[in-house]
Design a protein around this motif. Structure first.
Motif, PDB file in Angstrom:
ATOM      1  N   VAL A   9     -18.570   7.461  -4.676  1.00 21.39           N
ATOM      2  CA  VAL A   9     -17.659   6.382  -4.283  1.00 21.39           C
ATOM      3  C   VAL A   9     -16.435   6.343  -5.199  1.00 21.39           C
ATOM      4  O   VAL A   9     -15.305   6.171  -4.731  1.00 21.39           O
ATOM      5  N   ILE A  10     -16.643   6.545  -6.497  1.00 23.05           N
ATOM      6  CA  ILE A  10     -15.514   6.520  -7.444  1.00 23.05           C
ATOM      7  C   ILE A  10     -14.559   7.676  -7.173  1.00 23.05           C
ATOM      8  O   ILE A  10     -13.332   7.492  -7.161  1.00 23.05           O
ATOM      9  N   ILE A  11     -15.099   8.866  -6.945  1.00 22.52           N
ATOM     10  CA  ILE A  11     -14.239  10.023  -6.671  1.00 22.52           C
ATOM     11  C   ILE A  11     -13.491   9.847  -5.355  1.00 22.52           C
ATOM     12  O   ILE A  11     -12.298  10.134  -5.268  1.00 22.52           O
ATOM     13  N   SER A  12     -14.194   9.352  -4.330  1.00 24.72           N
ATOM     14  CA  SER A  12     -13.506   9.157  -3.043  1.00 24.72           C
ATOM     15  C   SER A  12     -12.431   8.076  -3.159  1.00 24.72           C
ATOM     16  O   SER A  12     -11.373   8.187  -2.538  1.00 24.72           O
ATOM     17  N   ALA A  13     -12.684   7.041  -3.961  1.00 25.17           N
ATOM     18  CA  ALA A  13     -11.660   6.004  -4.161  1.00 25.17           C
ATOM     19  C   ALA A  13     -10.460   6.568  -4.918  1.00 25.17           C
ATOM     20  O   ALA A  13      -9.305   6.237  -4.596  1.00 25.17           O
ATOM     21  N   SER A  14     -10.710   7.436  -5.882  1.00 25.84           N
ATOM     22  CA  SER A  14      -9.607   8.056  -6.622  1.00 25.84           C
ATOM     23  C   SER A  14      -8.779   8.976  -5.728  1.00 25.84           C
ATOM     24  O   SER A  14      -7.546   8.961  -5.766  1.00 25.84           O
ATOM     25  N   VAL A  15      -9.470   9.791  -4.930  1.00 26.62           N
ATOM     26  CA  VAL A  15      -8.761  10.684  -4.011  1.00 26.62           C
ATOM     27  C   VAL A  15      -7.983   9.861  -2.984  1.00 26.62           C
ATOM     28  O   VAL A  15      -6.839  10.192  -2.646  1.00 26.62           O
ATOM     29  N   ALA A  16      -8.589   8.786  -2.484  1.00 29.08           N
ATOM     30  CA  ALA A  16      -7.915   7.931  -1.504  1.00 29.08           C
ATOM     31  C   ALA A  16      -6.653   7.313  -2.100  1.00 29.08           C
ATOM     32  O   ALA A  16      -5.610   7.266  -1.437  1.00 29.08           O
ATOM     33  N   ALA A  17      -6.736   6.860  -3.346  1.00 29.74           N
ATOM     34  CA  ALA A  17      -5.558   6.273  -3.987  1.00 29.74           C
ATOM     35  C   ALA A  17      -4.471   7.325  -4.205  1.00 29.74           C
ATOM     36  O   ALA A  17      -3.278   7.047  -4.007  1.00 29.74           O
ATOM     37  N   GLY A  18      -4.880   8.529  -4.582  1.00 25.41           N
ATOM     38  CA  GLY A  18      -3.905   9.601  -4.776  1.00 25.41           C
ATOM     39  C   GLY A  18      -3.220   9.998  -3.478  1.00 25.41           C
ATOM     40  O   GLY A  18      -2.003  10.204  -3.438  1.00 25.41           O
ATOM     41  N   VAL A  19      -3.997  10.117  -2.410  1.00 33.10           N
ATOM     42  CA  VAL A  19      -3.424  10.473  -1.108  1.00 33.10           C
ATOM     43  C   VAL A  19      -2.493   9.363  -0.621  1.00 33.10           C
ATOM     44  O   VAL A  19      -1.420   9.639  -0.084  1.00 33.10           O
ATOM     45  N   LYS A  20      -2.895   8.126  -0.831  1.00 38.02           N
ATOM     46  CA  LYS A  20      -2.058   6.997  -0.417  1.00 38.02           C
ATOM     47  C   LYS A  20      -0.714   7.028  -1.154  1.00 38.02           C
ATOM     48  O   LYS A  20       0.342   6.879  -0.535  1.00 38.02           O
ATOM     49  N   THR A  21      -0.762   7.264  -2.451  1.00 37.61           N
ATOM     50  CA  THR A  21       0.464   7.332  -3.242  1.00 37.61           C
ATOM     51  C   THR A  21       1.331   8.511  -2.806  1.00 37.61           C
ATOM     52  O   THR A  21       2.548   8.383  -2.686  1.00 37.61           O
ATOM     53  N   LEU A  22       0.696   9.641  -2.550  1.00 40.03           N
ATOM     54  CA  LEU A  22       1.430  10.832  -2.129  1.00 40.03           C
ATOM     55  C   LEU A  22       2.107  10.622  -0.778  1.00 40.03           C
ATOM     56  O   LEU A  22       3.297  10.931  -0.611  1.00 40.03           O
ATOM     57  N   ILE A  23       1.382  10.079   0.170  1.00 37.60           N
ATOM     58  CA  ILE A  23       1.951   9.865   1.505  1.00 37.60           C
ATOM     59  C   ILE A  23       3.041   8.804   1.465  1.00 37.60           C
ATOM     60  O   ILE A  23       4.101   8.967   2.064  1.00 37.60           O
ATOM     61  N   GLN A  24       2.788   7.715   0.754  1.00 33.40           N
ATOM     62  CA  GLN A  24       3.805   6.654   0.690  1.00 33.40           C
ATOM     63  C   GLN A  24       5.037   7.121  -0.074  1.00 33.40           C
ATOM     64  O   GLN A  24       6.151   6.719   0.234  1.00 33.40           O
ATOM     65  N   GLY A  25       4.838   7.997  -1.059  1.00 32.07           N
ATOM     66  CA  GLY A  25       5.982   8.520  -1.799  1.00 32.07           C
ATOM     67  C   GLY A  25       6.816   9.477  -0.968  1.00 32.07           C
ATOM     68  O   GLY A  25       8.052   9.468  -1.025  1.00 32.07           O
ATOM     69  N   SER A  26       6.149  10.309  -0.182  1.00 29.55           N
ATOM     70  CA  SER A  26       6.891  11.300   0.599  1.00 29.55           C
ATOM     71  C   SER A  26       7.436  10.731   1.906  1.00 29.55           C
ATOM     72  O   SER A  26       8.454  11.192   2.398  1.00 29.55           O
ATOM     73  N   LEU A  27       6.764   9.747   2.480  1.00 36.35           N
ATOM     74  CA  LEU A  27       7.212   9.154   3.744  1.00 36.35           C
ATOM     75  C   LEU A  27       7.660   7.708   3.577  1.00 36.35           C
ATOM     76  O   LEU A  27       7.731   6.968   4.555  1.00 36.35           O
ATOM     77  N   GLY A  28       7.944   7.310   2.360  1.00 33.38           N
ATOM     78  CA  GLY A  28       8.292   5.918   2.089  1.00 33.38           C
ATOM     79  C   GLY A  28       9.556   5.450   2.784  1.00 33.38           C
ATOM     80  O   GLY A  28       9.694   4.273   3.092  1.00 33.38           O
ATOM     81  N   LYS A  34       4.243   3.605   4.935  1.00 33.80           N
ATOM     82  CA  LYS A  34       3.250   2.784   4.233  1.00 33.80           C
ATOM     83  C   LYS A  34       1.985   2.634   5.074  1.00 33.80           C
ATOM     84  O   LYS A  34       0.872   2.723   4.553  1.00 33.80           O
ATOM     85  N   THR A  35       2.137   2.451   6.374  1.00 35.67           N
ATOM     86  CA  THR A  35       0.987   2.304   7.263  1.00 35.67           C
ATOM     87  C   THR A  35       0.167   3.584   7.307  1.00 35.67           C
ATOM     88  O   THR A  35      -1.070   3.542   7.245  1.00 35.67           O
ATOM     89  N   LEU A  36       0.828   4.721   7.387  1.00 38.63           N
ATOM     90  CA  LEU A  36       0.128   6.002   7.414  1.00 38.63           C
ATOM     91  C   LEU A  36      -0.618   6.247   6.106  1.00 38.63           C
ATOM     92  O   LEU A  36      -1.747   6.751   6.115  1.00 38.63           O
ATOM     93  N   GLY A  37      -0.034   5.863   4.988  1.00 37.95           N
ATOM     94  CA  GLY A  37      -0.706   5.979   3.700  1.00 37.95           C
ATOM     95  C   GLY A  37      -1.951   5.108   3.629  1.00 37.95           C
ATOM     96  O   GLY A  37      -2.992   5.533   3.127  1.00 37.95           O
ATOM     97  N   ASN A  38      -1.852   3.891   4.140  1.00 40.49           N
ATOM     98  CA  ASN A  38      -3.013   2.998   4.151  1.00 40.49           C
ATOM     99  C   ASN A  38      -4.128   3.527   5.053  1.00 40.49           C
ATOM    100  O   ASN A  38      -5.302   3.465   4.694  1.00 40.49           O
ATOM    101  N   ILE A  39      -3.767   4.053   6.223  1.00 43.52           N
ATOM    102  CA  ILE A  39      -4.769   4.588   7.148  1.00 43.52           C
ATOM    103  C   ILE A  39      -5.486   5.782   6.526  1.00 43.52           C
ATOM    104  O   ILE A  39      -6.717   5.889   6.593  1.00 43.52           O
ATOM    105  N   ALA A  40      -4.733   6.682   5.906  1.00 43.38           N
ATOM    106  CA  ALA A  40      -5.344   7.850   5.265  1.00 43.38           C
ATOM    107  C   ALA A  40      -6.266   7.431   4.129  1.00 43.38           C
ATOM    108  O   ALA A  40      -7.363   7.980   3.963  1.00 43.38           O
ATOM    109  N   SER A  41      -5.847   6.448   3.354  1.00 42.46           N
ATOM    110  CA  SER A  41      -6.659   5.964   2.243  1.00 42.46           C
ATOM    111  C   SER A  41      -7.964   5.340   2.735  1.00 42.46           C
ATOM    112  O   SER A  41      -9.034   5.611   2.190  1.00 42.46           O
ATOM    113  N   ILE A  42      -7.877   4.523   3.756  1.00 42.63           N
ATOM    114  CA  ILE A  42      -9.076   3.883   4.308  1.00 42.63           C
ATOM    115  C   ILE A  42     -10.016   4.930   4.896  1.00 42.63           C
ATOM    116  O   ILE A  42     -11.243   4.849   4.725  1.00 42.63           O
ATOM    117  N   PHE A  43      -9.458   5.942   5.565  1.00 42.47           N
ATOM    118  CA  PHE A  43     -10.281   7.000   6.150  1.00 42.47           C
ATOM    119  C   PHE A  43     -11.035   7.762   5.069  1.00 42.47           C
ATOM    120  O   PHE A  43     -12.240   7.997   5.183  1.00 42.47           O
TER     121      PHE A  43
END
Length: 103
Positions: A9-28, A34-43
Motif C-alpha cells: 500500500v505504501i509503495i502504491s501510494a508513493s507511485v500514485a503520488a509520483g504519477v499524479k505530480t508527473l501528469i499534472q506537471g506535464s499537462l497542467g 489536474k483531473t487526469l492526474g487525479n484519475i491516474a492516481s486513484i487507479f
C-alpha cells in the motif's frame, strides 16, 4: 495484516503520488490535466489496495473480477485506439509516405 501488505500500500501510494505530480506537471496547462492526474492516481492506488487485499485473501471473490474487468476495459480501449490510429495512418500524408517506402 502482514508487513508486506502495508509495504504494498505504501509503495502504491508513493507511485500514485509520483504519477499524479508527473501528469499534472506535464499537462497542467490543459483544462483536464489536474483531473487526469487525479484519475491516474486513484487507479494506481486502487490496484495497490486490491493487491494488498489479495495478499491477505480478503474479498478475493469480489476484488479479482473487478480487477479483471478493469484491466480488460483498459486493454479494449488500447486496442480500439491503436486500431483507429492505424486506420487514420492509411489516409494521412504519413501513411502515404510509408506506403511509398514499401514499394
Amino acid at each position: 495484516m502482514d508487513a508486506s501488505d502495508i509495504i504494498i500500500v505504501i509503495i502504491s501510494a508513493s507511485v500514485a503520488a509520483g504519477v499524479k505530480t508527473l501528469i499534472q506537471g506535464s499537462l497542467g496547462g490543459l483544462s483536464y490535466g489536474k483531473t487526469l492526474g487525479n484519475i491516474a492516481s486513484i487507479f494506481i492506488l486502487g490496484i495497490g489496495i486490491i493487491a494488498a487485499l489479495n495478499q491477505v485473501d480478503i474479498a478475493t471473490t469480489v476484488t479479482n473480477p473487478i480487477l479483471i474487468a478493469v484491466l480488460a476495459a483498459i486493454v479494449g480501449v488500447i486496442i480500439v485506439g491503436v486500431g483507429g490510429g492505424l486506420i487514420w495512418a492509411d489516409v494521412s500524408p504519413l501513411g502515404r509516405l510509408l506506403e511509398q517506402g514499401r514499394s
